[in-house]
Each structure stands twice: as structure tokens, then as C-alpha cells.
Design a protein around this motif. Structure first.
Motif, PDB file in Angstrom:
ATOM      1  N   UNK A  54      19.703  51.624  10.039  1.00 14.43           N
ATOM      2  CA  UNK A  54      20.756  52.628  10.069  1.00 14.43           C
ATOM      3  C   UNK A  54      20.319  53.782  10.961  1.00 14.43           C
ATOM      4  N   UNK A  55      21.104  54.047  12.006  1.00 18.94           N
ATOM      5  CA  UNK A  55      20.862  55.200  12.871  1.00 18.94           C
ATOM      6  C   UNK A  55      22.011  56.170  12.653  1.00 18.94           C
ATOM      7  N   UNK A  56      21.691  57.371  12.231  1.00 15.53           N
ATOM      8  CA  UNK A  56      22.723  58.361  11.908  1.00 15.53           C
ATOM      9  C   UNK A  56      22.432  59.630  12.692  1.00 15.53           C
ATOM     10  N   UNK A  57      23.264  59.911  13.702  1.00 12.82           N
ATOM     11  CA  UNK A  57      23.025  61.019  14.617  1.00 12.82           C
ATOM     12  C   UNK A  57      24.292  61.845  14.810  1.00 12.82           C
ATOM     13  N   UNK A  58      24.155  63.119  15.210  1.00 18.68           N
ATOM     14  CA  UNK A  58      25.346  63.916  15.516  1.00 18.68           C
ATOM     15  C   UNK A  58      26.039  63.382  16.757  1.00 18.68           C
ATOM     16  N   UNK A  59      27.353  63.578  16.802  1.00 18.45           N
ATOM     17  CA  UNK A  59      28.109  63.153  17.975  1.00 18.45           C
ATOM     18  C   UNK A  59      27.771  64.047  19.162  1.00 18.45           C
ATOM     19  N   UNK A  60      27.979  63.508  20.356  1.00 17.12           N
ATOM     20  CA  UNK A  60      27.765  64.283  21.573  1.00 17.12           C
ATOM     21  C   UNK A  60      28.711  65.483  21.581  1.00 17.12           C
ATOM     22  N   UNK A  61      28.198  66.632  21.970  1.00 14.15           N
ATOM     23  CA  UNK A  61      28.966  67.887  22.014  1.00 14.15           C
ATOM     24  C   UNK A  61      29.498  68.287  20.637  1.00 14.15           C
TER      25      UNK A  61
END
Length: 261
Positions: free
Chosen positions: A199-206
């Protein structure tokens, strides 16, 4: 005096507990589905259509800062009663709602900015909920895992800022699943048991980092175990990590790695 726009999920309660522990003066605008903060004497239940009333309350309280915490869901617009500012601002909220719940909060923040009300980061008082880069578990990603993680990060970098994806599952350099508006839990439920994905959970671009930061907690770890995931990857200082010690302990017991990039 800090103004708290609070919605659902445990994160809103965690923020409120910290505010109380710091003995900060506060008031709540309760945007949760079931008025979960109604027992708090400082809580106000105001319809999203009553922007005039919301803004007047903030100014009456002489609040210099407000923050958002927790999930704020799309209301039933047909049932909302609007005041004059609500009539003025609601078309923008309705347009935003078509893009998802997070877009609603962004639209509200824009309104508050227009009214010269300062919106601060949701973790302003809870910096301990973020984590720095490193491995947090006994188990670490192997070479194959690392290559899959790079694939997932590349996938994120190609998304535009209107995409709803904040999480993907990768395995063997392949994207197994992507998150939609229904969230991470629903995405995981579409996996086969013993998936051995990551599971990779990252903020969206911009992404506006004042709100809607990707969040994991103990329930996320339990869901990962249920579907046989082998690891979780988060972004340094840009994810909310609830119940950190319990999560790491659970991950170690169940041989799940937690990597912060």
C-alpha cells in the motif's frame, strides 16, 4: 481563539483532544454527519448553506485562525437552507462537490480566504502525527519491493490535481488497485486475500497541505493484514499517522513493513 471545522473520522477527535490538552480557547463548527460533537459546550451545528452565519461566528469569536479536521461529506444540496452569503457561494460548492468530498473543503477554504480568514494546517497543533523518512518496522522492503514502490511513485507523479487517488496497491512492478472516492478501505476490499501487495499512500500533486492529508491508523493495518499486504509506504511529513506506536507494534507482530520516503 481557534475555530475548528470538524467532520467524521478519528482524526477530528484527535485534534480536539490535543487542543483541550494545550488549554487553547476554541469553538467547533460541527460538519459531521451525526452531530458527533453536540455534547461539547463550544460546538455549533451550522448548515453548510449558512455561510453568513459561519463567517459571523468566526468574527464574533475574534478567531484569527481556523483549521479543518476529519472527513466532511457532501450534503444534500436540495435540502439546504441558504442565507445571503450561502446564495452567493453555494454554486461554487456544488461545482466542487462533483469532484469529490475533498474538493468541497478546498472550496470552503477558498471562501474563507476571500473573507480574510486564515486557514492553517490541520496538523498545526499535532505535528507528532507526521513521521520523518526511514524504516519503522523490523521487516524492511526487499529489492523487488523497492522496484514496485518506485513504480507506484512514478504513477502518482503522472496524476493531475483533479484525480481522487491518494493510494495505490503495487506488486511485482504492477499497479493492482487504485483508490477512488470511496476510499482506501473500499480499494483494499477489492483485493484477493493474500495479495502480497504494498500500500502506497501519498498526497496528491499540488494538494493543499492544510487539509485532507492521507491518513492511516490501526484499522488500516488490520485491513492490510486481512488482505495479505506486506508493506505500507507513506510520505515524510505529509501523511497523518494515527496510533503510531500501536500500528508499529501490530506491523511487527504481523510481518508488515512500514517505510516512510
Amino acid at each position: 481563539m481557534i475555530g475548528l471545522f470538524l467532520g467524521d473520522t478519528d482524526f477530528s477527535e484527535t485534534v480536539l483532544k490535543k487542543i483541550k490538552r494545550l488549554k487553547k480557547e476554541y469553538f467547533i463548527i460541527d460538519f459531521s454527519k451525526n452531530n458527533k460533537f453536540k455534547k461539547d459546550k463550544n460546538s455549533h451545528r451550522i448548515s453548510m448553506g449558512k455561510f453568513g452565519k459561519i463567517i459571523s461566528l468566526i468574527k464574533e469569536k475574534k478567531s484569527k485562525k481556523v483549521l479543518f479536521a476529519g472527513k466532511i461529506s457532501k450534503p444534500k444540496f436540495s435540502t439546504l437552507r441558504l442565507d445571503l452569503k450561502g446564495v452567493y457561494y453555494m454554486p461554487g460548492i456544488i461545482r466542487a462537490a462533483k469532484l469529490g468530498d475533498a474538493a468541497i473543503i478546498k472550496a470552503i477554504i477558498k471562501i474563507l480566504d476571500n473573507e480574510n480568514i486564515n486557514v492553517i494546517s490541520s496538523i498545526f497543533f499535532n505535528p507528532e502525527l507526521t513521521v520523518k523518512s526511514g524504516n519503522y518496522t523490523k521487516l524492511k522492503a526487499n529489492l523487488s519491493d523497492s522496484n514496485s514502490i518506485k513504480k507506484g511513485i512514478t504513477y502518482f507523479s503522472k496524476l493531475n490535481n483533479l484525480d481522487h487517488v491518494q493510494a495505490v496497491i503495487v506488486k511485482d512492478n504492477t499497479i493492482l488497485a487504485t483508490e477512488d472516492r470511496q476510499g482506501t478501505k473500499k480499494m483494499l476490499s477489492r483485493l484477493k486475500k493474500k495479495s502480497e501487495g504494498i500500500l502506497i499512500k501519498l498526497p496528491k500533486k499540488k494538494q493543499d497541505l492544510r487539509m485532507d492529508l492521507p491518513t492511516i491508523g490501526l484499522q488500516t493495518l488490520k485491513d492490510c493484514k486481512k488482505y495479505g499486504l506486506k508493506g505500507i509506504v507513506l510520505k515524510s511529513n505529509k501523511n497523518i499517522f494515527l496510533d503510531k506506536a500501536k500500528c508499529i507494534n501490530f506491523a511487527n507482530k504481523n510481518k508488515i513493513f512500514i517505510k516512510i520516503i
